[in-house]
Design a protein around this motif. Structure first.
Motif, short mmCIF file in Angstrom:
data_model
loop_
_atom_site.label_atom_id
_atom_site.label_comp_id
_atom_site.label_asym_id
_atom_site.label_seq_id
_atom_site.Cartn_x
_atom_site.Cartn_y
_atom_site.Cartn_z
N ILE A 1 -36.13 -1.94 29.38
CA ILE A 1 -35.96 -0.37 29.04
C ILE A 1 -34.79 -0.06 27.90
CG2 ILE A 1 -36.04 1.73 30.17
CD1 ILE A 1 -37.48 0.84 33.12
N LEU A 2 -33.95 -0.23 27.76
CA LEU A 2 -32.85 -0.06 27.06
C LEU A 2 -33.66 -0.22 25.85
CD1 LEU A 2 -29.39 -1.36 28.84
CD2 LEU A 2 -30.26 0.63 28.72
N LYS A 3 -33.64 -1.47 25.62
CA LYS A 3 -34.50 -1.52 23.95
C LYS A 3 -35.14 -0.54 23.35
CE LYS A 3 -32.59 -6.52 23.68
NZ LYS A 3 -32.17 -6.62 24.47
N LEU A 4 -36.01 -0.29 24.38
CA LEU A 4 -37.11 1.10 23.89
C LEU A 4 -36.47 2.34 24.01
CD1 LEU A 4 -39.79 0.49 27.25
CD2 LEU A 4 -40.36 -0.49 24.43
N ARG A 5 -35.73 2.98 23.77
CA ARG A 5 -35.13 4.08 23.79
C ARG A 5 -35.30 3.96 22.07
NH1 ARG A 5 -29.36 4.31 26.54
NH2 ARG A 5 -28.93 1.97 25.42
N THR A 6 -35.33 5.61 22.03
CA THR A 6 -35.25 5.86 20.59
C THR A 6 -33.44 6.37 20.22
OG1 THR A 6 -35.73 8.73 21.15
CG2 THR A 6 -37.78 6.70 20.50
N SER A 7 -32.77 6.33 21.25
CA SER A 7 -31.53 6.84 20.74
C SER A 7 -30.85 6.19 21.45
CB SER A 7 -31.24 8.14 20.71
OG SER A 7 -30.01 8.50 20.40
N LEU A 8 -29.43 5.93 21.68
CA LEU A 8 -28.50 5.55 22.77
C LEU A 8 -27.63 5.93 23.23
CD1 LEU A 8 -26.20 2.59 20.32
CD2 LEU A 8 -27.54 2.41 21.94
N GLN A 9 -27.72 7.57 22.50
CA GLN A 9 -27.97 8.70 23.76
C GLN A 9 -28.70 8.87 24.77
OE1 GLN A 9 -26.76 8.44 20.23
NE2 GLN A 9 -25.05 8.00 20.85
N ASP A 10 -29.96 8.39 24.53
CA ASP A 10 -30.57 8.32 25.64
C ASP A 10 -30.15 8.10 26.67
OD1 ASP A 10 -32.26 9.85 23.16
OD2 ASP A 10 -34.21 7.53 23.77
N ALA A 11 -30.86 8.53 27.79
CA ALA A 11 -30.08 8.70 29.35
C ALA A 11 -31.24 7.33 30.03
CB ALA A 11 -30.37 9.38 30.30
N CYS A 12 -30.75 6.09 30.46
CA CYS A 12 -31.70 5.49 31.16
C CYS A 12 -30.73 5.58 32.31
CB CYS A 12 -31.37 4.44 30.80
SG CYS A 12 -32.67 2.54 31.36
N PRO A 13 -31.90 6.07 33.52
CA PRO A 13 -31.16 5.89 34.82
C PRO A 13 -31.33 4.34 35.43
CG PRO A 13 -33.38 7.69 34.29
CD PRO A 13 -33.23 6.56 33.46
N PRO A 14 -31.02 4.41 37.04
CA PRO A 14 -30.91 2.85 37.39
C PRO A 14 -32.39 2.30 37.36
CG PRO A 14 -29.78 4.63 38.50
CD PRO A 14 -30.05 4.98 37.84
N ILE A 15 -32.77 0.99 38.07
CA ILE A 15 -33.91 0.96 38.47
C ILE A 15 -33.41 0.32 40.04
CG2 ILE A 15 -34.68 0.21 36.31
CD1 ILE A 15 -35.46 -2.28 37.30
N LEU A 16 -34.96 0.47 40.97
CA LEU A 16 -34.54 0.11 42.09
C LEU A 16 -36.35 -0.57 42.57
CD1 LEU A 16 -33.48 -0.27 44.68
CD2 LEU A 16 -35.17 1.81 45.30
N LEU A 17 -35.95 -2.31 42.09
CA LEU A 17 -37.03 -3.49 41.84
C LEU A 17 -37.51 -3.37 43.75
CD1 LEU A 17 -39.00 -5.16 40.67
CD2 LEU A 17 -37.07 -7.03 40.25
N GLY A 18 -38.60 -3.07 43.94
CA GLY A 18 -39.23 -4.53 45.03
C GLY A 18 -39.87 -5.27 44.99
N ILE A 19 -39.54 -6.49 45.76
CA ILE A 19 -40.44 -7.99 44.55
C ILE A 19 -40.35 -8.96 45.90
CG2 ILE A 19 -38.09 -8.80 43.42
CD1 ILE A 19 -39.34 -9.71 41.58
#
Length: 203
Positions: free
Chosen positions: A150-168
């Protein structure tokens, strides 16, 4: 859904398993157990030859009125029935992966800390098992890899990236299969991209 066509190339598979935090983090805390699990899968990845179309860059900018946004998929990955879902909230992203008829046994939180003070590109992943298997490092690798993608999909390093919660919950015989790992990560990231575009008004 043809999952086989979306799995990664040998080169990308090797890159996908390089789940490393910053040099500073490694020096202070030593290699994480999730890193060790990822490295143990590398020889098997070299024998895999499956292709994937590149992902497009997306920006985390959902419209407030569109949240929460939810997507669900029931797919077969390497012949195994797998239920996947993603939910976008204003403060986090929730993913679900189940090969046990929709049941979830482990909940994992993963968030990232980024700093440009040391080398301009320092990234540290904080992983916490909230519920379920606390002694299964591979499940943490899933959460970390999804957030890394998800981090690598950002168009800018300034774009926010919320934490994730994974149920697996995965079948024991598939949990450490490199091809299964890549198939699951690919499908949930594709679903994330679709959900963000939907929540952003189709942009």
């Amino acid at each position: 859904v043809d999952i086989i066509s979306h799995l990664t190339t040998p080169e990308n598979q090797l890159k996908s398993m390089e789940l490393k935090a910053s040099n500073e983090d490694s020096a202070q805390h030593g290699p994480s157990s999730s890193d060790a699990v990822a490295k143990s899968l590398t020889p098997a990845l070299q024998a895999t030859s499956i292709s994937q179309a590149p992902s497009q860059k997306v920006t985390w900018s959902p419209l407030p009125t569109s949240l929460p946004t939810s997507l669900t998929r029931s797919v077969e990955i390497l012949g195994v029935a797998t239920d996947c879902w993603v939910q976008l909230f204003s403060d986090r992203i929730v993913f679900g992966v189940s090969q046990l008829q929709g049941k979830v046994g482990t909940m994992i939180s993963c968030q990232v800390e980024e700093s440009g003070i040391i080398d301009g590109n320092a990234t540290r992943f904080n992983i916490a098992v909230l519920l379920g298997k606390r002694d299964d490092d591979m499940l943490g690798v899933y959460a970390r890899r999804i957030l890394d993608r998800i981090l690598k999909l950002r168009t800018s390093l300034q774009d926010a990236c919320p934490p994730i919660l994974l149920g697996i919950s995965l079948k024991p015989q598939t949990q450490k299969d490199p091809a299964m790992f890549n198939g699951i990560v690919d499908i949930v990231v594709q679903m994330y991209e679709e959900a963000v575009r939907t929540a952003s008004g189709g942009v």
